[in-house]
Scaffold this motif. Structure first.
Motif, mmCIF file in Angstrom:
data_model
loop_
_atom_site.group_PDB
_atom_site.id
_atom_site.type_symbol
_atom_site.label_atom_id
_atom_site.label_comp_id
_atom_site.label_asym_id
_atom_site.label_seq_id
_atom_site.Cartn_x
_atom_site.Cartn_y
_atom_site.Cartn_z
ATOM 1 N N PHE A 255 2.438 5.131 -82.989
ATOM 2 C CA PHE A 255 3.057 4.323 -81.942
ATOM 3 C C PHE A 255 2.028 3.511 -81.148
ATOM 4 N N LEU A 256 0.737 3.765 -81.376
ATOM 5 C CA LEU A 256 -0.323 2.973 -80.738
ATOM 6 C C LEU A 256 -0.862 1.886 -81.667
ATOM 7 N N VAL A 293 8.828 8.482 -85.011
ATOM 8 C CA VAL A 293 8.683 9.910 -85.291
ATOM 9 C C VAL A 293 7.437 10.467 -84.614
ATOM 10 N N SER A 294 6.315 9.739 -84.722
ATOM 11 C CA SER A 294 5.075 10.225 -84.116
ATOM 12 C C SER A 294 5.192 10.285 -82.598
ATOM 13 N N LEU A 295 5.877 9.291 -82.001
ATOM 14 C CA LEU A 295 6.063 9.301 -80.550
ATOM 15 C C LEU A 295 6.917 10.493 -80.121
ATOM 16 N N VAL A 601 14.192 0.772 -80.570
ATOM 17 C CA VAL A 601 13.498 -0.428 -81.048
ATOM 18 C C VAL A 601 12.347 -0.797 -80.117
ATOM 19 N N HIS A 602 12.607 -0.825 -78.819
ATOM 20 C CA HIS A 602 11.596 -1.327 -77.887
ATOM 21 C C HIS A 602 10.548 -0.292 -77.512
ATOM 22 N N LEU A 603 10.784 0.966 -77.826
ATOM 23 C CA LEU A 603 9.793 1.993 -77.532
ATOM 24 C C LEU A 603 8.996 2.402 -78.766
ATOM 25 N N ARG A 604 9.077 1.621 -79.838
ATOM 26 C CA ARG A 604 8.275 1.941 -81.024
ATOM 27 C C ARG A 604 6.783 1.831 -80.726
ATOM 28 N N HIS A 605 6.437 0.880 -79.875
ATOM 29 C CA HIS A 605 5.050 0.744 -79.421
ATOM 30 C C HIS A 605 5.078 0.702 -77.897
ATOM 31 N N PRO A 606 5.161 1.853 -77.233
ATOM 32 C CA PRO A 606 5.429 1.883 -75.785
ATOM 33 C C PRO A 606 4.378 1.196 -74.928
ATOM 34 N N LEU A 607 3.095 1.341 -75.254
ATOM 35 C CA LEU A 607 2.075 0.714 -74.416
ATOM 36 C C LEU A 607 2.103 -0.802 -74.570
ATOM 37 N N ARG A 608 2.330 -1.264 -75.771
ATOM 38 C CA ARG A 608 2.490 -2.707 -75.976
ATOM 39 C C ARG A 608 3.716 -3.208 -75.205
#
Length: 763
Positions: A255-256, A293-295, A601-608
């Motif tokens: 997710f990062l 899944v990793s998140l 969808v929008h939390l797949r890459h939370p920091l981005r």
């Protein structure tokens, strides 16, 4: 005659040389290369002249001290040349990145000016781009140079090529040709000499195609190499190891790791398989990427760890800890919503226009406006649709109305054919492809849109007649706005208890909640109709996600991520509220299922996502508004059951779940929250003049139980049938309110003679 003499001679006959538009940009970083430049320029120019390729050469001078810049400046008028002094940090990598920003073409070649790499190879490498995205010059043979640098170069190429890319590709080759979109898709932060291997590795990770062309690596003609064998070697060595370790960790913390490889292409408006124009990672087409899944695994591990710590620290069972966490979650949700309402009360951010301003608009100055009307099984309300749409106060010659229809929905098609549609309304028959959703229909229609602005009206919608003109004024007054959200109301709010409570909820949502979110800079979950867009903005972001069953919420978040601002327009559209529990539950379950899709969808890459949405404040606001709404409603169902069990049986275990602190927080939140939001719903109905609805808000607590049920049902459907679109039946009310149609010119109000456009025949 050398190239400089030929160029100088040409200047005797013309004051300015006009070059054809370049097809290739050649980026050349230079530092003290004065002795190599005459031959380099001659060979480069002859190469492209023989290959009949128009080019531009971009020199980035890293503050040379041997007259390199002055020499190039003298001959710049004789070549298609861009010449720039370095602005950033010293180092070849930064020169290349600066040079790429000055390139004007879609194909970029990078080469050193020392003539160790043959410029004559570039046309062959360009040809290779037909089947690849990056072409690397592989130094297969070389003029023997017995030195430490030569030895380290070979070792680095052979070892790191395999370590980084899994192939013996020449990762530090100074001659490459690649498509511009490749380098734009790769997030680069190279060291002084680390551009090459980082670029190739990250491009490979993004699944760009890399191939090579063998070359002979010549000895340097003039000057000295800028590479320090040991210093540069260690820099590359440690940089390569760090890069590989970074991506090894990212394989577990996926997710990062962004951007995703599906984002390497721009919006695909030629996709007629399912009309998904977005990159896959930005769509709900596939819910569980490894990113998600990793998140989830990491969050679960953190949550369990915190729970175990609290359990040990306070000597209570885990279930009590979880109940306590839920109680504090309720408390913070209450505070957040009160803050939102407070911001709404103190804000005046709703755009409104007087009758005089609207009347001052001249028909000839109005832009072409597109209205999309997605229909499915709506034959009962065709007359109402025609009345509502012909009541819009906008010149018909500046109005384009597209009605989307499924080809097997023959009843609605026949009803429209018999309705004698005006000339500016046309039917668009959709291709018979999945998914069968409203946003898929909107994407199909977007391909046929000609308007500057666009709005969507569902089958039962009756907008204010002047709504389009208000929207035009708002877009003209606020050119930074990309979308306008209007207010919604129900014309059948008195049909029953459910419609009354539904209308009270809508009144609070559009009169308090959305203005408060807007004031706080939190992205708005837009409504699915009566929202107005700039068409060029919709195309830029890729339209709607055809797989998201609450496409309006997703679109509002995506617009905010891309930097497009939303305005609130003081104009009302009335719709038909669902009047039975079954119809209401079906509709609300779909909305909550879409909220789950949007969250994933929008939390797949939370920091981005946090960075793109505007920081931690907007990020937390999104968590409370979208996934928080789903979670709070599901928790409501659980705690209502616990509460009923305690009221009836008063079992001891229920009391044990609520130690004093948890009990006090829970009781405070329960009493305060129910009172405050019952009062706000009541106040919203009162301020809209719906006095007969005010007393029914005392039943809000039962409405919230209904919400808990519908949300839980939507969560189950998300697992069992994620893309199923529960159709809301319209026309249940026997008669919608009449609207007085605006008088239109006779010639323009004649029935359309155009046959329905069948898109399937065009694909």
């Amino acid at each position: 005659m050398d190239v400089q003499k030929k160029r100088a001679l040409s200047r005797k006959f013309t004051d300015q040389i006009i070059y054809a538009k370049p097809e290739v940009s050649v980026v050349v970083p230079v530092l003290d290369e004065r002795g190599n430049l005459p031959l380099f320029l001659e060979r480069l120019d002859r190469t492209f002249e023989n290959a009949c390729i128009n080019y531009e050469v971009i020199f980035i001078d890293d503050h040379s001290s041997d007259g390199t810049f002055e020499y190039l400046e003298h001959y710049q008028p004789s070549f298609p040349m861009g010449l720039y002094r370095k602005k950033g940090k010293k180092g070849k990598s930064y020169s290349l990145l600066e040079g790429i920003t000055h390139a004007d073409t879609g194909i970029i070649a990078m080469i050193d000016a020392d003539l160790q790499y043959p410029p004559e190879t570039i046309p062959e490498m360009i040809k290779k781009l037909e089947s690849a995205d990056i072409v690397v010059a592989n130094r297969k043979t070389r003029t023997e140079e017995k030195s430490v640098r030569s030895f380290l170069s070979r070792v680095f190429r052979n070892v790191f090529g395999r370590l980084l890319l899994g192939t013996p590709i020449d990762v530090q080759s100074g001659l490459k040709v690649f498509r511009r979109r490749v380098v734009e898709s790769v997030p680069l932060s190279p060291s002084k000499w680390g551009f090459d291997y980082e670029f190739l590795y990250k491009a490979s990770h993004m699944k760009w195609r890399i191939t090579e062309v063998p070359i002979h690596f010549a000895a340097r003609e003039s000057g000295k190499s800028k590479v320090n064998a040991l210093g540069t070697g260690f820099e590359l060595l440690f940089g390569g190891i760090a890069l590989r370790c970074e991506y090894f960790l990212l394989a577990f913390f996926k997710f990062l790791d962004y951007p995703h490889h599906s984002e390497r292409f721009e919006n695909d408006f030629e996709n007629t398989k399912d009309f998904l124009f977005l990159s896959d990672i930005m769509s709900a087409k596939k819910h569980f990427y490894f990113e998600t899944v990793s998140l989830i695994v990491i969050l679960l591990a953190v949550f369990i760890g915190i729970s175990l710590f609290l359990s040990k620290a306070f000597h209570v069972p885990l279930l009590v800890v979880w109940v306590g966490i839920s109680a504090f979650f309720y408390f913070f949700i209450l505070l957040f919503k009160l803050l939102v309402v407070w911001k709404a009360v103190r804000s005046d951010n709703v755009l409104d226009f007087s009758r005089e301003e609207i009347a001052a608009l001249r028909d000839e100055d109005l832009p072409l406006y597109t209205v999309l009307i997605p229909l499915y099984q709506e034959s009962e309300v065709v007359d109402q649709i025609v009345r509502a749409m012909t009541s819009i106060d906008y010149p018909p010659e500046k109005l384009e109305m597209i009605i989307t229809l499924e080809e097997y929905d023959t009843e609605t098609i026949h009803a429209l054919e018999n309705a004698e549609l005006p000339g500016h309304m046309k039917m668009l028959i959709l291709p018979d492809v999945k998914p069968k959703t409203k946003p898929k229909a909107l994407n199909v229609a977007l391909l046929h849109t000609r308007g500057v602005f666009l709005s969507i009206y569902d089958a039962e919608i009756i907008p204010d007649p002047d709504q389009l003109k208000k929207a035009v004024l708002a877009f003209q007054k606020k050119p930074h706005l990309g979308v306008l959200q209007t207010r919604l109301d129900h014309y059948n709010s008195d049909d029953g208890v459910i419609t009354r409570l539904f209308n009270s909820e809508f009144s609070f949502h559009y009169d308090y909640f959305l203005p408060g979110l807007h004031k706080m800079g939190i992205p708005l979950p837009l409504s699915g109709h009566s929202t107005h867009f700039r068409v060029d903005m919709l195309r830029e972001i890729g339209g709607w996600d055809p797989y998201n069953v609450t496409e309006d919420c997703d679109l509002g978040i995506r617009l905010h991520r891309r930097g497009f601002q939303t305005g609130l327009l003081n104009s009302v559209s009335r719709e038909e509220a669902t009047s039975t529990f079954r119809a209401w539950a079906n509709q609300r379950s779909r909305w909550m299922k879409g909220f789950i899709q949007t969250s994933i969808v929008h939390l797949r890459h939370p920091l981005r996502f946090k960075d793109e949405i505007g920081g931690w404040g907007a990020f937390l606001g999104f968590l409370f508004v979208v996934p928080g709404t789903v979670l709070i409603n599901i928790l409501n169902l659980f705690f209502w059951i616990i509460f009923l069990v305690w009221l009836i049986f008063q079992p001891l275990f229920v009391q044990e779940l609520f130690p004093k602190v948890v009990l006090y927080i829970s009781v405070f939140t329960f009493l305060t929250g129910n009172f405050v939001f019952t009062y706000l719903n009541l106040l919203s109905s009162y301020q809209r003049g719906r006095y007969s609805l005010v007393k029914y808000n005392l039943l809000s607590i039962f409405y919230w139980v209904m919400l808990a049920y519908a949300t839980t049902r939507g969560a189950v459907q998300f697992i069992t049938n994620p893309y199923y679109w529960d159709k809301t039946k319209h026309g249940v009310r026997s008669e919608a309110p009449q609207t007085a149609p605006v008088k239109m010119r006779a010639a323009e109000n004649q029935p359309s003679q155009n046959n329905p456009v069948n898109l399937r025949d065009q694909i």
